[in-house]
Structure formats: C-alpha cells, structure tokens
Motif scaffolding. Structure first.
Motif, PDB file in Angstrom:
ATOM      1  N   LEU A  11      -7.680  71.319  74.512  1.00 23.05           N
ATOM      2  CA  LEU A  11      -6.834  71.895  73.470  1.00 23.05           C
ATOM      3  C   LEU A  11      -5.703  70.937  73.120  1.00 23.05           C
ATOM      4  O   LEU A  11      -4.868  70.606  73.962  1.00 23.05           O
ATOM      5  CB  LEU A  11      -6.268  73.234  73.931  1.00 23.05           C
ATOM      6  CG  LEU A  11      -5.683  74.147  72.851  1.00 23.05           C
ATOM      7  CD1 LEU A  11      -6.760  74.563  71.848  1.00 23.05           C
ATOM      8  CD2 LEU A  11      -5.055  75.385  73.488  1.00 23.05           C
ATOM      9  N   VAL A  12      -5.679  70.476  71.875  1.00 21.59           N
ATOM     10  CA  VAL A  12      -4.688  69.500  71.421  1.00 21.59           C
ATOM     11  C   VAL A  12      -3.596  70.209  70.634  1.00 21.59           C
ATOM     12  O   VAL A  12      -3.877  71.006  69.725  1.00 21.59           O
ATOM     13  CB  VAL A  12      -5.347  68.413  70.540  1.00 21.59           C
ATOM     14  CG1 VAL A  12      -4.320  67.384  70.099  1.00 21.59           C
ATOM     15  CG2 VAL A  12      -6.491  67.744  71.294  1.00 21.59           C
ATOM     16  N   SER A  13      -2.339  69.919  70.974  1.00 25.18           N
ATOM     17  CA  SER A  13      -1.200  70.530  70.295  1.00 25.18           C
ATOM     18  C   SER A  13      -1.128  70.073  68.842  1.00 25.18           C
ATOM     19  O   SER A  13      -1.455  68.912  68.524  1.00 25.18           O
ATOM     20  CB  SER A  13       0.095  70.143  71.018  1.00 25.18           C
ATOM     21  OG  SER A  13       1.232  70.431  70.219  1.00 25.18           O
ATOM     22  N   PRO A  14      -0.657  70.951  67.943  1.00 16.74           N
ATOM     23  CA  PRO A  14      -0.485  70.534  66.547  1.00 16.74           C
ATOM     24  C   PRO A  14       0.511  69.383  66.399  1.00 16.74           C
ATOM     25  O   PRO A  14       0.433  68.618  65.433  1.00 16.74           O
ATOM     26  CB  PRO A  14       0.007  71.806  65.853  1.00 16.74           C
ATOM     27  CG  PRO A  14       0.539  72.670  66.948  1.00 16.74           C
ATOM     28  CD  PRO A  14      -0.296  72.360  68.143  1.00 16.74           C
ATOM     29  N   LEU A  15       1.436  69.247  67.345  1.00 15.70           N
ATOM     30  CA  LEU A  15       2.398  68.150  67.287  1.00 15.70           C
ATOM     31  C   LEU A  15       1.714  66.790  67.380  1.00 15.70           C
ATOM     32  O   LEU A  15       2.271  65.780  66.950  1.00 15.70           O
ATOM     33  CB  LEU A  15       3.427  68.282  68.419  1.00 15.70           C
ATOM     34  CG  LEU A  15       4.306  69.540  68.395  1.00 15.70           C
ATOM     35  CD1 LEU A  15       5.211  69.572  69.614  1.00 15.70           C
ATOM     36  CD2 LEU A  15       5.130  69.589  67.111  1.00 15.70           C
ATOM     37  N   ASP A  16       0.490  66.783  67.920  1.00 15.63           N
ATOM     38  CA  ASP A  16      -0.213  65.520  68.123  1.00 15.63           C
ATOM     39  C   ASP A  16      -1.092  65.115  66.948  1.00 15.63           C
ATOM     40  O   ASP A  16      -1.542  63.975  66.887  1.00 15.63           O
ATOM     41  CB  ASP A  16      -1.087  65.604  69.389  1.00 15.63           C
ATOM     42  CG  ASP A  16      -0.260  65.756  70.655  1.00 15.63           C
ATOM     43  OD1 ASP A  16       0.886  65.255  70.667  1.00 15.63           O
ATOM     44  OD2 ASP A  16      -0.747  66.387  71.619  1.00 15.63           O
ATOM     45  N   PHE A  17      -1.383  66.043  66.030  1.00 15.18           N
ATOM     46  CA  PHE A  17      -2.292  65.662  64.950  1.00 15.18           C
ATOM     47  C   PHE A  17      -1.873  66.108  63.553  1.00 15.18           C
ATOM     48  O   PHE A  17      -2.379  65.577  62.560  1.00 15.18           O
ATOM     49  CB  PHE A  17      -3.715  66.167  65.226  1.00 15.18           C
ATOM     50  CG  PHE A  17      -3.886  67.659  65.161  1.00 15.18           C
ATOM     51  CD1 PHE A  17      -4.204  68.287  63.963  1.00 15.18           C
ATOM     52  CD2 PHE A  17      -3.744  68.442  66.294  1.00 15.18           C
ATOM     53  CE1 PHE A  17      -4.380  69.669  63.897  1.00 15.18           C
ATOM     54  CE2 PHE A  17      -3.912  69.819  66.245  1.00 15.18           C
ATOM     55  CZ  PHE A  17      -4.229  70.429  65.041  1.00 15.18           C
ATOM     56  N   ILE A  18      -0.949  67.054  63.433  1.00 11.62           N
ATOM     57  CA  ILE A  18      -0.575  67.545  62.105  1.00 11.62           C
ATOM     58  C   ILE A  18       0.024  66.432  61.249  1.00 11.62           C
ATOM     59  O   ILE A  18      -0.250  66.326  60.043  1.00 11.62           O
ATOM     60  CB  ILE A  18       0.405  68.737  62.214  1.00 11.62           C
ATOM     61  CG1 ILE A  18      -0.325  69.984  62.715  1.00 11.62           C
ATOM     62  CG2 ILE A  18       1.061  69.023  60.864  1.00 11.62           C
ATOM     63  CD1 ILE A  18      -1.395  70.504  61.778  1.00 11.62           C
ATOM     64  N   HIS A  19       0.864  65.564  61.858  1.00 12.95           N
ATOM     65  CA  HIS A  19       1.492  64.498  61.071  1.00 12.95           C
ATOM     66  C   HIS A  19       0.445  63.524  60.530  1.00 12.95           C
ATOM     67  O   HIS A  19       0.597  62.980  59.427  1.00 12.95           O
ATOM     68  CB  HIS A  19       2.537  63.759  61.916  1.00 12.95           C
ATOM     69  CG  HIS A  19       1.969  62.957  63.044  1.00 12.95           C
ATOM     70  ND1 HIS A  19       1.513  63.532  64.206  1.00 12.95           N
ATOM     71  CD2 HIS A  19       1.780  61.614  63.179  1.00 12.95           C
ATOM     72  CE1 HIS A  19       1.074  62.593  65.028  1.00 12.95           C
ATOM     73  NE2 HIS A  19       1.209  61.433  64.429  1.00 12.95           N
ATOM     74  N   VAL A  20      -0.631  63.309  61.282  1.00 14.60           N
ATOM     75  CA  VAL A  20      -1.711  62.445  60.799  1.00 14.60           C
ATOM     76  C   VAL A  20      -2.434  63.114  59.627  1.00 14.60           C
ATOM     77  O   VAL A  20      -2.761  62.463  58.629  1.00 14.60           O
ATOM     78  CB  VAL A  20      -2.705  62.141  61.934  1.00 14.60           C
ATOM     79  CG1 VAL A  20      -3.853  61.271  61.412  1.00 14.60           C
ATOM     80  CG2 VAL A  20      -2.001  61.451  63.094  1.00 14.60           C
TER      81      VAL A  20
END
Length: 229
Positions: A11-20
């Motif tokens: 499970l990957v946090s949104p903090l790790d991919f939303i900016h991308v």
C-alpha cells in the motif's frame, strides 16, 4: 484519499505518488475515476447498510482547471446512481480558491445546485483562509493536523483550535479535526464542540471489503458486498 496497492511495494501513500500524477497530468483521469468509483461504492453501501451514509471525496485544483465539463459529467453520474447530492462532500484545497474568483464561484455554486457540500481542507495553513470563508460558499472547514499533532490541555494549539471552532460555528460552518490519533485529542475536541474528527484513532485506511465489514458490524447487517473496489 486514494491509496495505491502496488504489487511489490504494497500500500503506497498518496504523498508518494499524487505529485507525480499532477506533474504528468494523469491526476485528471485518476480523479475522475475516483469520483465515479467512490460514488458507486457509496450507492451500494447506502442500499445495503444505511440510507444515511455519506462520503467525502478529495479533489485537487488541476481537476477543475483542466477538466472541461467534468462537473456536468459527475452530476449526471450521481443522478444515474440515484444518489442524493447531500450524501457527498467534495474536499477542496486552498489552491483551488486562489484562481479566477468568478470561475471558482461558478463551480462552487454548481455543487450547491445539486446539493453537494464543500469542505476546505488543511484549514489554518494558508495565508488568506479567513478571507476565503467570506467570499466562497463553504460548508465545512478541516483543521489541519499540524495543529492536532501536539494538542494538549492549555497548549497554544488548543487555543487556536478552539478559536477556529467558535469562528466557524458563528459563520454557520461545521468543523472537522484532522489527524486525531489519541483519546486525549478526541476528548479535547469534543469539549471544544468540534463537530467531527478523522484519524487513526477511529480507523486506519482500509479497503472497501474491510470497510463493508465495519458497516455490517455497526448496522447488524452482515451481507456480502460483491464487486467492490
């Protein structure tokens, strides 16, 4: 808030991919899928467990600035689901309010016309949040978790939170405390007449199947929920 179930990383946090996703522009497509899937899920849960169930859905400024007639498509979607607008809260960030005021006002009024409520996320971190409350049609403010993290009795953070709650209630707004993780924090907000709280004290992020189990436990209706996501 969307999480990414990665086959290797879990499970990957949104903090790790939303900016991308924002930088590549794919956030518009992702955000549209999230709204449609979340409301579809809400419709199922309301029919199976409780007709009073509601849901908050996070959105980002880019979704409104580069999405054409996305709002009309969303409204048609919830109408097809026979889902009342009052069951949905759209969460917006202060960044959305910093654009063209006429354009933003039109979008917020469009939400109002179909009964969808609007929450201002991360309240207290922006330099002009107070002026936004006067200009725009907001229903909820969410106290940023930076004020909640070190909350203690007689602390300056508590004084600020109490002042925000009083001000919001005077303006006819409801208040959500973000990032509530301890019983002491919950009790302090309850004593301050905060309307709602969210955070790990109540539940960590769970998948739809696990949340359906929580709903079944709370309503006494242990029906399975097929085709959930």
């Amino acid at each position: 808030m969307i999480r990414w179930q990665h086959p290797q990383r879990g499970l990957v946090s949104p903090l790790d991919f939303i900016h991308v996703a924002e930088e590549t522009g794919s956030i518009v497509e992702i955000g549209d899928w999230v709204f449609r899937e979340a409301t579809r899920q809400l419709s199922q849960w309301r029919h199976r467990y409780s007709p009073d169930l509601g849901m908050s859905i996070n959105t980002l400024p880019v979704q409104y600035h580069h999405s054409g007639d996305i709002l009309a498509q969303w409204f048609a979607h919830i109408e097809q689901l026979d889902l009342p607008g009052q069951s949905i809260i759209v969460e917006i960030t202060e960044g959305m309010l910093m654009g063209n005021h006429a354009e933003i006002t039109d979008k917020l009024l469009a939400f109002r016309d179909v009964g969808i409520q609007v929450a201002l996320d991360d309240f207290g971190t922006g330099y002009s949040s107070l002026s936004y409350l006067k200009k725009f049609d907001i229903d909820f403010i969410k106290i940023d978790q930076s004020f909640v993290r070190n909350l203690e009795a007689d602390s300056s953070d508590l004084v600020l939170c109490q002042a925000i709650i009083i001000m919001a209630h005077k303006l006819g707004l409801k208040v959500v405390a973000e990032g509530v993780e301890t019983e002491q924090q919950r009790q302090l907000f309850a004593a301050a007449n905060c309307d709602y709280g969210q955070g790990y004290l109540f539940s960590k992020p769970v998948c739809a199947e696990e949340f359906a189990e929580l709903l079944a436990d709370s309503t006494g209706r242990a029906e399975p929920l097929p085709d959930s996501a």
